[in-house]
Write an enzyme that holds these catalytic residues in place. Sequence first.
Site, mmCIF file in Angstrom:
data_model
loop_
_atom_site.group_PDB
_atom_site.id
_atom_site.type_symbol
_atom_site.label_atom_id
_atom_site.label_comp_id
_atom_site.label_asym_id
_atom_site.label_seq_id
_atom_site.Cartn_x
_atom_site.Cartn_y
_atom_site.Cartn_z
ATOM 1 N N ASP A 1 -4.141 10.621 -2.117
ATOM 2 C CA ASP A 1 -4.830 9.790 -1.122
ATOM 3 C C ASP A 1 -3.835 8.902 -0.383
ATOM 4 O O ASP A 1 -2.707 8.695 -0.826
ATOM 5 C CB ASP A 1 -5.917 8.936 -1.798
ATOM 6 C CG ASP A 1 -5.370 8.019 -2.885
ATOM 7 O OD1 ASP A 1 -4.439 8.433 -3.608
ATOM 8 O OD2 ASP A 1 -5.858 6.884 -3.016
ATOM 9 N N ASP B 1 4.329 7.059 1.361
ATOM 10 C CA ASP B 1 3.395 6.752 0.252
ATOM 11 C C ASP B 1 2.215 7.700 0.295
ATOM 12 O O ASP B 1 1.223 7.401 0.915
ATOM 13 C CB ASP B 1 2.938 5.293 0.377
ATOM 14 C CG ASP B 1 2.030 4.884 -0.746
ATOM 15 O OD1 ASP B 1 1.972 5.586 -1.759
ATOM 16 O OD2 ASP B 1 1.348 3.848 -0.604
ATOM 17 N N GLU C 1 -5.491 6.843 -6.079
ATOM 18 C CA GLU C 1 -4.526 5.820 -6.529
ATOM 19 C C GLU C 1 -4.640 4.544 -5.719
ATOM 20 O O GLU C 1 -4.541 3.440 -6.253
ATOM 21 C CB GLU C 1 -3.096 6.378 -6.440
ATOM 22 C CG GLU C 1 -2.054 5.477 -7.097
ATOM 23 C CD GLU C 1 -1.538 4.361 -6.196
ATOM 24 O OE1 GLU C 1 -0.960 3.400 -6.727
ATOM 25 O OE2 GLU C 1 -1.713 4.430 -4.961
ATOM 26 N N GLU C 2 -4.877 4.694 -4.409
ATOM 27 C CA GLU C 2 -4.875 3.527 -3.530
ATOM 28 C C GLU C 2 -6.047 2.580 -3.804
ATOM 29 O O GLU C 2 -6.054 1.448 -3.325
ATOM 30 C CB GLU C 2 -4.876 3.959 -2.055
ATOM 31 C CG GLU C 2 -3.631 4.738 -1.625
ATOM 32 C CD GLU C 2 -2.358 3.887 -1.603
ATOM 33 O OE1 GLU C 2 -2.439 2.681 -1.895
ATOM 34 O OE2 GLU C 2 -1.286 4.449 -1.296
HETATM 35 ZN ZN LIG Z 1 1.387 5.260 -3.449
#
Ligand SMILES: [Zn+2]
Length: 491
Positions: free
Chosen positions: A101, A131, A177-178
């Site tokens: 994500d 990222d 994850e975000e």
């Molecule tokens: Zn990340």
Amino acid sequence: MTAPATTGGGRAPRPSAAFDHAAWARAHDELIAGLRDLIRIRTVNPPGDEIRAARHLKALLADAGIPSTVVEPFPGRGSIVARLRGDGTGGAPLLLLSHLDVVPAPGGGWTHDPFGGDLADGYVWGRGAIDMKGMVAMEVAVMRLLAAETRAAGRDPAGDPVPGLTRDVIFASTADEEAGGVHGAGWMVEEHPDWLAAAGALNECGGVAVIVAGTRLWPIQVAEKGFAIYDLEVRGRWGHGSMPGDGGPGAGGTADGDANALLRAGEVARRLAASGSPRLTPVMERFLEGAASAVPPETGAWIRRLAGDGPAAEAALGAVCTDAYRRALRSMLRDTFSPDVLHVGTRHNVIPGAGALTVDIRVLPGTTPDDVARELRERIGEELWPHVTATLRLWGQPVEARAEGELWDVMTSAIRAADPGGVPLPAMSTWATDAKHTAKIGIPTYGFSPLLLGPDDQFLALFHGDDERVSVEALRFGLPVLYDVVRRFCG
Ligand SMILES: [Zn+2]
């Protein structure tokens, strides 16, 4: 680009005869194309929709003969796991961990379509370039290289050991994850810990070059701060806006005030946000001392002053850091309190009697939930405290892996081999990653996504920022380093 460099330290990689310069050139081209494709698959969280990226990767792995498992435990929230076998004599596997994500890309500041995957001016542009779809693409590339070697040796990557590997290599790229990883790595750690069980994991954030006073430092993330999210209810007294008090927060007896909850909440926020005193953790001590000894003595002296308190430390921060790194370093040296959300007031002529304030507290390894509760009360002060109810909504444990041992040695040797003048250092991030999940099942997790950034590439500014991009050269450098680490640790 040459084949991965080897050194005397650690076990050297043993690429097969089929693994020549042409194979590397192909792998690099595939890596760039692979990242561009991933950027074009929108996985903005929320809602995430990582399932599309997971299926895309499944096809890429299948194309190399690698079977994988895609899961979708919550609608749209896809994650993928795959495994290449070693011969089993080397111990527990190595986990290549990543997330699918990305954060949103609000318009305005972008010069390229954040989801276009443009290749221009030597960069791949788009949300996730840094990222962390760049690392996802590198990890997939390493898996495909290992599978190609397996096929070249007349073996089947679906079950036969990869030539020269004694440990398994696990690839896991997860959802969410975000937003905390609950629908991704968190779910997998709870439901299928055996899929991830490993001697160590390579994850995002660290392993990215930073140039300080002409010296290239390679901070490898071994620790990350934890977090405590507090909701505060701030109480006052409702009243008529035509009859305010003296403008004080209406607490403590001296100011008669009107107990305006807006003023009280503002005062609480101001007190919370004050910079606290520093605490040097063992990781930061090694980081600062390592950096100080690597750079010219004058800069080194400034770096050593960073860990102090008061004006000398602030002056040192100003002397050696850009604004982004100044804030990052200050936060690496203390627990921080950031009041980020305030809701108060109803209409123009009503003095508000209640407000709600949310505080993002980031804690160093060693700080406990009890420490945070005590500090919160101390900062707010005894005269305001009776007007506040504080509720801990979310706690994320800070994590710390050892900056020593076989995997650490392999990562640092691989960096030194690829960049003989570079200095690998243990480091800590101020934010949390999925390491907080893998740490729960005892996997030491390192931020190591090797990228050779240039002096103009402000890593911290690109993270979640406008015009997120990664240079082709940074990726070309990173792929053989990552491959080298996998080969050395698992070979
Ligand atoms: Zn990340």
